[in-house]
Design a protein around this motif. Structure first.
Motif, PDB file in Angstrom:
ATOM      1  N   ASN A 121      54.090  69.449  19.831  1.00 10.56           N
ATOM      2  CA  ASN A 121      54.359  70.841  20.190  1.00 10.56           C
ATOM      3  C   ASN A 121      55.377  71.462  19.239  1.00 10.56           C
ATOM      4  OD1 ASN A 121      56.114  72.844  22.170  1.00 10.56           O
ATOM      5  ND2 ASN A 121      53.905  73.005  22.419  1.00 10.56           N
ATOM      6  N   GLN A 125      54.540  74.610  16.690  1.00  5.66           N
ATOM      7  CA  GLN A 125      55.295  75.865  16.632  1.00  5.66           C
ATOM      8  C   GLN A 125      55.701  76.193  15.202  1.00  5.66           C
ATOM      9  OE1 GLN A 125      58.584  75.813  19.415  1.00  5.66           O
ATOM     10  NE2 GLN A 125      57.283  74.971  21.015  1.00  5.66           N
ATOM     11  N   GLU A 133      49.102  75.559  18.951  1.00  4.54           N
ATOM     12  CA  GLU A 133      50.242  75.646  19.862  1.00  4.54           C
ATOM     13  C   GLU A 133      49.787  75.818  21.307  1.00  4.54           C
ATOM     14  OE1 GLU A 133      54.452  78.028  20.528  1.00  4.54           O
ATOM     15  OE2 GLU A 133      53.196  78.571  18.828  1.00  4.54           O
ATOM     16  N   SER A 136      48.523  72.536  22.581  1.00  5.42           N
ATOM     17  CA  SER A 136      49.675  71.652  22.686  1.00  5.42           C
ATOM     18  C   SER A 136      50.467  71.939  23.966  1.00  5.42           C
ATOM     19  CB  SER A 136      50.560  71.830  21.455  1.00  5.42           C
ATOM     20  OG  SER A 136      51.727  71.069  21.573  1.00  5.42           O
ATOM     21  N   CYS A 137      50.734  73.206  24.232  1.00  6.00           N
ATOM     22  CA  CYS A 137      51.450  73.583  25.462  1.00  6.00           C
ATOM     23  C   CYS A 137      50.672  73.141  26.696  1.00  6.00           C
ATOM     24  CB  CYS A 137      51.680  75.092  25.509  1.00  6.00           C
ATOM     25  SG  CYS A 137      52.950  75.680  24.375  1.00  6.00           S
ATOM     26  N   TYR A 138      49.358  73.313  26.654  1.00  6.60           N
ATOM     27  CA  TYR A 138      48.518  72.898  27.772  1.00  6.60           C
ATOM     28  C   TYR A 138      48.658  71.393  28.019  1.00  6.60           C
ATOM     29  CZ  TYR A 138      44.409  71.442  30.337  1.00  6.60           C
ATOM     30  OH  TYR A 138      43.580  70.842  31.232  1.00  6.60           O
ATOM     31  N   GLY A 141      51.963  70.477  29.511  1.00 10.07           N
ATOM     32  CA  GLY A 141      51.965  70.869  30.923  1.00 10.07           C
ATOM     33  C   GLY A 141      51.213  69.879  31.795  1.00 10.07           C
ATOM     34  N   TYR A 156      55.136  75.113  30.747  1.00 12.33           N
ATOM     35  CA  TYR A 156      54.276  74.929  29.585  1.00 12.33           C
ATOM     36  C   TYR A 156      52.884  75.527  29.798  1.00 12.33           C
ATOM     37  CZ  TYR A 156      57.494  72.326  26.705  1.00 12.33           C
ATOM     38  OH  TYR A 156      58.566  71.967  25.912  1.00 12.33           O
ATOM     39  N   LYS A 159      53.198  79.199  29.415  1.00  9.70           N
ATOM     40  CA  LYS A 159      53.381  79.507  28.001  1.00  9.70           C
ATOM     41  C   LYS A 159      52.024  79.481  27.288  1.00  9.70           C
ATOM     42  CE  LYS A 159      55.937  78.383  23.843  1.00  9.70           C
ATOM     43  NZ  LYS A 159      56.848  77.466  23.158  1.00  9.70           N
ATOM     44  N   ALA A 160      51.194  78.471  27.610  1.00  5.75           N
ATOM     45  CA  ALA A 160      49.850  78.403  27.013  1.00  5.75           C
ATOM     46  C   ALA A 160      49.048  79.655  27.360  1.00  5.75           C
ATOM     47  CB  ALA A 160      49.126  77.146  27.494  1.00  5.75           C
TER      48      ALA A 160
END
Length: 163
Positions: A121, A125, A133, A136-138, A141, A156, A159-160
């Motif tokens: 992650n 970024q 990204e 990655s956030c998914y 999470g 997270y 954020k995704a």
């Protein structure tokens, strides 16, 4: 008769094309991605082409992850990561760390999974593109959810969604 340099350049172009096609087909046509990435790995090894090999191994590793063949995927992805590190390719590293994190989660190693995913992650970024990204956030999470840390999981996952 073509010179050796011309032959190598032609093979690199073919490998790059195979890798691009494999990457684009990896989700919707796994057999095609498997075939193309296998061929690019073979050719890259023959001509000692690190970039082509790193990308081919990444796609081939992804194909094995999709088949839940984590034991086959892990060494390919570790080799790919090493090559991406040598090439200083942050995007490649970010993607491979994500896949390694997924493998660790599949194996039940949630702490190791989170470590890989957070590293990926961070690199995602720095390197872009946004799609990397977001996934990655998914994945971070999802791993936090498996760990029972719902607050960080939601952070997270939201954020995704926002990306």
């Amino acid at each position: 008769m073509m010179s050796n340099e011309t032959v190598i350049a032609s093979l690199k172009e073919k490998i790059d094309d195979h890798n691009q096609q494999a990457w684009e087909a990896r989700v919707n046509d796994s057999p095609k991605a498997f075939e193309l990435s296998s061929e690019s790995v073979k050719l890259s090894r023959e001509i000692n082409y690190p970039k082509g090999l790193a990308e081919g191994l990444r796609s081939l590793g992804f194909c094995y992850v999709r088949l839940f063949k984590n034991d086959e995927a892990a060494p390919l992805l570790r080799e790919s990561l090493s090559l991406f590190e040598t090439l200083n390719d942050l995007k490649g590293q970010a993607i491979v760390y994500e896949y390694l994190g997924i493998i660790e989660r599949n194996w039940g190693n949630l702490g190791a999974s989170l470590e890989f995913l957070l590293k990926g992650n961070s690199l995602a970024q720095q390197s872009g593109p946004l799609e990397i990204e977001i996934t990655s956030c998914y994945q971070v999470g999802v791993t936090y959810k498996h760990l029972g840390n719902h607050e960080d999981a939601l952070e997270y996952l939201y954020k995704a969604l926002s990306l």
